[in-house]
Design a protein around this motif. Structure first.
Motif, PDB file in Angstrom:
ATOM      1  N   ILE A  43      -3.237  14.391   7.670  1.00 22.50           N
ATOM      2  CA  ILE A  43      -2.883  14.849   6.320  1.00 22.50           C
ATOM      3  C   ILE A  43      -3.480  13.860   5.330  1.00 22.50           C
ATOM      4  CG2 ILE A  43      -1.001  15.234   4.673  1.00 22.50           C
ATOM      5  CD1 ILE A  43       0.843  15.792   7.064  1.00 22.50           C
ATOM      6  N   VAL A  44      -4.247  14.358   4.368  1.00 16.89           N
ATOM      7  CA  VAL A  44      -4.782  13.500   3.309  1.00 16.89           C
ATOM      8  C   VAL A  44      -3.982  13.764   2.035  1.00 16.89           C
ATOM      9  CG1 VAL A  44      -6.799  12.865   1.934  1.00 16.89           C
ATOM     10  CG2 VAL A  44      -7.101  13.631   4.309  1.00 16.89           C
ATOM     11  N   VAL A  45      -3.382  12.721   1.487  1.00 15.50           N
ATOM     12  CA  VAL A  45      -2.599  12.843   0.252  1.00 15.50           C
ATOM     13  C   VAL A  45      -3.447  12.296  -0.898  1.00 15.50           C
ATOM     14  CG1 VAL A  45      -0.521  12.082  -0.967  1.00 15.50           C
ATOM     15  CG2 VAL A  45      -0.428  12.533   1.512  1.00 15.50           C
ATOM     16  N   VAL A  46      -3.777  13.147  -1.860  1.00 17.27           N
ATOM     17  CA  VAL A  46      -4.555  12.700  -3.015  1.00 17.27           C
ATOM     18  C   VAL A  46      -3.580  12.331  -4.132  1.00 17.27           C
ATOM     19  CG1 VAL A  46      -6.258  13.373  -4.749  1.00 17.27           C
ATOM     20  CG2 VAL A  46      -6.543  14.097  -2.358  1.00 17.27           C
ATOM     21  N   ALA A  47      -3.434  11.041  -4.368  1.00 19.66           N
ATOM     22  CA  ALA A  47      -2.455  10.568  -5.356  1.00 19.66           C
ATOM     23  C   ALA A  47      -3.165   9.750  -6.424  1.00 19.66           C
ATOM     24  CB  ALA A  47      -1.367   9.759  -4.651  1.00 19.66           C
ATOM     25  N   VAL A  48      -4.180  10.376  -7.030  1.00 19.40           N
ATOM     26  CA  VAL A  48      -4.947   9.723  -8.098  1.00 19.40           C
ATOM     27  C   VAL A  48      -4.733  10.534  -9.374  1.00 19.40           C
ATOM     28  CG1 VAL A  48      -6.665   8.898  -6.413  1.00 19.40           C
ATOM     29  CG2 VAL A  48      -7.061  11.059  -7.630  1.00 19.40           C
ATOM     30  N   PRO A  49      -5.120   9.988 -10.537  1.00 15.88           N
ATOM     31  CA  PRO A  49      -4.939  10.750 -11.779  1.00 15.88           C
ATOM     32  C   PRO A  49      -5.606  12.126 -11.683  1.00 15.88           C
ATOM     33  CG  PRO A  49      -5.411   8.474 -12.312  1.00 15.88           C
ATOM     34  CD  PRO A  49      -5.584   8.614 -10.825  1.00 15.88           C
ATOM     35  N   VAL A  50      -5.048  13.081 -12.423  1.00 11.37           N
ATOM     36  CA  VAL A  50      -5.381  14.480 -12.225  1.00 11.37           C
ATOM     37  C   VAL A  50      -6.858  14.831 -12.472  1.00 11.37           C
ATOM     38  CG1 VAL A  50      -4.519  15.071 -14.527  1.00 11.37           C
ATOM     39  CG2 VAL A  50      -4.635  16.836 -12.787  1.00 11.37           C
ATOM     40  N   GLY A  51      -7.519  14.113 -13.377  1.00 10.91           N
ATOM     41  CA  GLY A  51      -8.935  14.417 -13.621  1.00 10.91           C
ATOM     42  C   GLY A  51      -9.753  14.205 -12.356  1.00 10.91           C
ATOM     43  N   ALA A  52      -9.574  13.038 -11.737  1.00  7.50           N
ATOM     44  CA  ALA A  52     -10.280  12.699 -10.511  1.00  7.50           C
ATOM     45  C   ALA A  52      -9.831  13.584  -9.352  1.00  7.50           C
ATOM     46  CB  ALA A  52     -10.036  11.224 -10.178  1.00  7.50           C
ATOM     47  N   ALA A  53      -8.569  13.939  -9.329  1.00  5.71           N
ATOM     48  CA  ALA A  53      -8.016  14.699  -8.201  1.00  5.71           C
ATOM     49  C   ALA A  53      -8.671  16.073  -8.070  1.00  5.71           C
ATOM     50  CB  ALA A  53      -6.504  14.844  -8.351  1.00  5.71           C
TER      51      ALA A  53
END
Lengths: 284, 284
Positions: free
Chosen positions: B62-72
């Motif tokens: 599972i990869v969790v993307v927890a970066v600011p929304v623009g980058a996400a």
């Protein structure tokens, strides 16, 4: 020492608890015009006895006026009149109101002015009534003494000792500075919370969504919107000029934000946020 | 199960702590583009290993993307591309962003869309970075699943289990409803706090007064103004239309308040406050 507290709500009731248990007062008597609150204050045991206004002024060495600011202005003058009539030169009256200038003007020329100490213990919660009273409410908070030079040195010293027992930090200030500064660091917070609650309630007709989605951030920002109208209507009208000036600045800042967002001006939004972040230096 | 977390800040870091200690993940790997934060995350022990982005996508189930929304938005699409190239049909990617519509649009037609679960765990504080990560951050809070019908049932079930381990309440919603509601119950609170901080900092040049006088009420109302620009600039621009609509309603309510105070309209102020008090029914 007998302390008489008029208004057994959050402030008056919390003072009663700590002044008694910390030994400043041997006896605490209280006055409460709302009969349900009076009965509750008696049952909770906030005071040794609930008495009439006249008895309180007659028997107390220190009378604490802890009622909304509109009523307090008249009451403090009336109590000073009664001190004068009775030749009660050792008694002291204090108020605990959130605005100070009108009460300062109303008492300035009173022959017993020296027996009045005008204070603002800056502590509280968004709740009210005797049920909201709690121990340790004042610990570590600031207490403002407004126009302290108009009180007699002896009365001032006694009340300084009283707030020392409540573990408050004294700050001395003239009444008009007080009203200006509190407009910025207290009154505007209430207005912004009220407006936020109105906005969300207006738009989110389905309250379940607010309940489900409200984050901790929203709850803390809107918390003050639970505050009582009886207390806040007189504060906002008595401090009208200062509050209006702050609201106008606030509307300007909000409009800057709005326009930066409307223009997709990322640099503008960033610079406003980073400016606002400077509050970190001051508020923990 | 290996969980890979991209962005070891408040959200990603706090997830790492609880997914590991509650036994959901055997191994947690993390990606952090800021080298100071990466080194801190390693030293604090948030993850078993700090790895490259490529390694993370390759090794994690599972990869969790927890970066600011623009980058996400770009990152989630890129990760789905990599899943496709590698034929990794069992892997899952999730995001944790505060706005959902743009990421929904960007991924809608991706052949591997089913492997993406779009979530918004509604928890946080005003602090950021790996130092802000803490255990139990998510307990009892709501987690929104946006457009859950676009994820494969199997991927959805795995992520539901993951958030169950974090003790979150699942709420299902389409992405555009999410963005509308969060504008009301989260984004506007941040804007009002930023504007409040700017107002007070602008007027109270002497910061000592703010420090001395700030009551608990002011602190809680202004708390969100400490929030990070990197996170909030993209949220406010991505959710521009909803946020503008809320700000406009807010400006109206604030102006009503202003005018009632300016006119000494005590009944008007009382009625606005009592209306706002209805928030008590919803927020404890």
């Amino acid at each position: 020492m007998t302390v008489g507290i008029i208004g057994l709500g959050l402030i008056g009731g919390s003072m009663a608890i700590d002044l008694k248990r910390r030994g400043f007062a041997d006896r605490i008597i209280g006055v409460e015009s709302n009969s349900i609150n009076a009965s509750a204050a008696g049952k909770i045991g906030l005071v040794d006895e609930v008495v009439s206004y006249e008895t309180c002024v007659e028997e107390a060495d220190i009378v604490v006026v802890a009622v909304p600011v509109g009523a307090a202005v008249k009451m403090v003058s009336d109590i000073l009149d009664r001190f004068q009539t009775a030749g009660a030169k050792e008694k002291i009256v204090i108020d605990t109101c959130s605005t100070k200038e009108q009460i300062a003007l109303a008492t300035h020329y009173h022959p017993c002015r020296g027996q009045f100490v005008s204070t603002h213990p800056m502590a509280g919660t968004e709740y009210s009534g005797p049920w909201a009273a709690m121990p340790n409410l004042f610990d570590g908070r600031a207490c403002i003494f407004a126009n302290p030079e108009e009180s007699s040195p002896k009365a001032l010293k006694t009340i300084e000792e009283m707030y020392d027992v409540l573990n408050m930090r004294p700050i001395y200030m003239n009444a008009s500075s007080h009203d200006l500064h509190t407009a910025y660091v207290s009154h505007i917070s209430h207005v912004t919370s009220f407006a936020l609650a109105l906005t969300v309630l207006d738009k989110e007709k389905d309250e379940k969504h607010i309940f489900d989605l409200a984050s901790g951030g929203f709850s803390s920002t809107v918390r003050l919107a639970k505050s009582n109208a009886d207390m806040w209507v007189p504060i906002l009208t008595q401090n009208r000029d200062n509050v209006l000036q702050v609201i106008d600045t606030y509307l300007e800042k909000m409009t800057q934000f709005r326009n930066a967002i409307a223009d997709f001006d990322e640099e503008g939004i960033r610079s406003l946020i980073e400016d606002a972040n400077r509050i970190k230096k001051i508020i923990r």
